[in-house]
Design a protein around this motif. Structure first.
Motif, PDB file in Angstrom:
ATOM      1  N   THR A  15      59.035 -18.079 -36.315  1.00  0.00           N
ATOM      2  CA  THR A  15      60.092 -19.166 -36.031  1.00  0.00           C
ATOM      3  C   THR A  15      59.057 -20.425 -35.932  1.00  0.00           C
TER       4      THR A  15
ATOM      5  N   PHE B 221      69.098 -15.189 -34.779  1.00  0.00           N
ATOM      6  CA  PHE B 221      68.183 -16.358 -34.461  1.00  0.00           C
ATOM      7  C   PHE B 221      69.257 -17.643 -34.490  1.00  0.00           C
TER       8      PHE B 221
ATOM      9  N   ALA C  63      69.122 -12.988 -39.053  1.00  0.00           N
ATOM     10  CA  ALA C  63      69.167 -14.405 -39.154  1.00  0.00           C
ATOM     11  C   ALA C  63      70.345 -15.009 -38.108  1.00  0.00           C
TER      12      ALA C  63
ATOM     13  N   VAL D  50      59.996 -15.714 -43.502  1.00  0.00           N
ATOM     14  CA  VAL D  50      60.390 -14.176 -43.485  1.00  0.00           C
ATOM     15  C   VAL D  50      59.855 -13.467 -44.631  1.00  0.00           C
TER      16      VAL D  50
ATOM     17  N   LEU E 205      59.166 -12.070 -39.266  1.00  0.00           N
ATOM     18  CA  LEU E 205      59.490 -13.410 -39.092  1.00  0.00           C
ATOM     19  C   LEU E 205      58.601 -14.317 -38.094  1.00  0.00           C
TER      20      LEU E 205
ATOM     21  N   ILE F 216      63.960 -20.203 -38.176  1.00  0.00           N
ATOM     22  CA  ILE F 216      63.341 -19.211 -38.659  1.00  0.00           C
ATOM     23  C   ILE F 216      62.164 -20.091 -39.861  1.00  0.00           C
TER      24      ILE F 216
END
Length: 435
Positions: A400, A375, A372, A385, A398, A382
């Protein structure tokens, strides 16, 4: 006056393969109907081919190997169905510069040399029609050029290659792998002996360039189109899409993008993507094509049908022949190239996209927080998940929110270097739903 009404519109054809043979057949079988629709008869005066002996079904008096002489014969209309760049480009420029109208199904030529052909048509007042170049029998380019000429199109997204759609549909239905499904497509006649143009996205990219040019009044060439094929897809990728209620399609996506300053550009890309099963394109199976158009006033429109095949493509060619012939009877000409907008083509790295990322990770505390953080460092949010498995079988999936493609690619590159990430299993874009 009756003498004028009986004077035929003369047509010569370059090429007589699968499509050309069907065009010749339909011109003969539908001669009376075509005369009634046009107001004057249509007469096929010659067909240029390389090997006349291979066309026993055609009147030998129509066949010639001298394409240049046929172009120079003074006919009203040239129909080009030989494909490729040369000699098609030279022959069509020769025809257009002399004032002879042209109907072509040549997507590669239009995507590479469309502006040159349009300029030649404009200089002489000839018509240039090419409905059959994209999506076979589906009426698509004329609605974009004419029916929606008073509207503002924001997006064109579609399935424009039947071979890849057949392969992906079969993989989705059976769970089989890419290679075996492509072999099956070849045995059934849905894939060429050399399927490179289809599976690597070249065919779809040429069509995307034509679609974007028509939709956004901007010259877009095939080289401007970001292109990715389907050969890298696996059964696991398709299964991952299924778990999220999605399916995988090779999409041609042309969209008008407005940045934070209000400046407009055009994004044109071809790549596989996950789309929700509720999306209209998700149900398009087999070798069918479909294109989804979004316009400000008209809203959402979808065009669906057979995207290839001799008779289907010949139908689109004949529609153009009738349009050109009617223009000649009326003493006018059809729509010209519309490229007034001159919008820049947006680089793929700056294009807003979403990603589905599947990671093979170590099953230990803190892995998710490490992922995380990567990202967040790249300013990618995100949306979903999902963690699966334990021990050596742990995986992290994941999805996005929207971010620039460059940011997403940088994120994936950084993830691949994390000690806790054993492998970046798959990366695929997500389309067809709100970010």
């Amino acid at each position: 006056m009756s003498e004028v009404r009986n004077t035929p519109i003369t047509v010569a054809m370059l090429g007589c393969g699968t499509v050309g043979g069907q065009v010749a057949r339909l011109l003969h079988e539908q001669a009376d109907d075509l005369t009634a629709r046009i107001g004057r008869p249509i007469r096929l005066t010659g067909i240029a081919v390389r090997r006349p002996h291979r066309h026993p079904e055609i009147d030998p008096e129509l066949l010639t190997t001298d394409a240049e002489a046929l172009v120079d014969s003074g006919v009203d209309l040239i129909v080009e169905v030989i494909g490729g760049i040369e000699p098609a480009r030279s022959l069509l420029l020769r025809a257009l510069k002399s004032g002879t109208s042209v109907v072509t199904a040549n997507k590669a030529l239009l995507a590479e040399h469309g502006p040159e052909l349009h300029a030649a048509a404009d200089s002489s007042g000839a018509d240039l029609y090419f409905e059959a170049a994209v999506a076979g029998a589906i009426p698509l380019l004329r609605p974009l050029r004419e029916s929606l000429a008073g509207d503002r199109i924001s997006r064109v997204m579609g399935i424009v290659n039947g071979t890849t759609n057949y392969v992906l549909s079969a993989m989705d239905a059976s769970g089989s792998g890419y290679a075996e499904t492509l072999d099956e497509a070849g045995r059934l006649g849905y894939a060429e002996a050399d399927p490179t143009a289809d599976v690597d996205g070249f065919d779809a990219a040429a069509k995307a360039a034509i679609l974007a040019s028509s939709a956004f009044h901007t010259r877009v060439r095939a080289e401007d189109v970001h292109r990715e094929g389907i050969s890298g897809l696996s059964a696991a990728d398709v299964a991952a899409a299924q778990l999220l209620g999605r399916t995988v399609k090779l999409l041609a996506i042309c969209e008008r993008v407005v940045d934070q300053s209000g400046a407009e550009s055009v994004s044109v890309r071809v790549h596989p993507a996950m789309i929700p099963r509720a999306h209209p394109l998700a149900s398009v199976g087999g070798a069918f094509n479909a294109v989804f158009v979004e316009a400000e006033a008209a809203g959402q429109l979808m065009f669906y049908g057979q995207g290839a095949g001799g008779a289907q493509t010949a139908s689109a060619v004949l529609g153009d022949v009738v349009a050109v012939a009617r223009n000649r009877v009326a003493g006018g000409y059809g729509p010209r190239e519309s490229a007034y907008a001159r919008l820049p083509v947006r680089p793929m790295g700056e294009t807003p996209t979403r990603y589905h990322v599947s990671l093979d990770v170590a099953d230990r505390t803190g892995v998710l927080s490490q992922v995380a953080l990567v990202f967040a460092e790249h300013d990618v949010s995100i949306a979903i998940v999902r963690q699966e498995g334990r021990s050596d079988e742990a995986s992290l999936v994941l999805v996005t929110h929207t971010a620039s493609d460059a940011a997403l690619r940088s994120t994936v590159d950084k993830l691949a270097g994390l000690p806790a990430v054993r492998e970046v299993v798959s990366v695929m874009r997500v389309e067809g739903e709100e970010a």
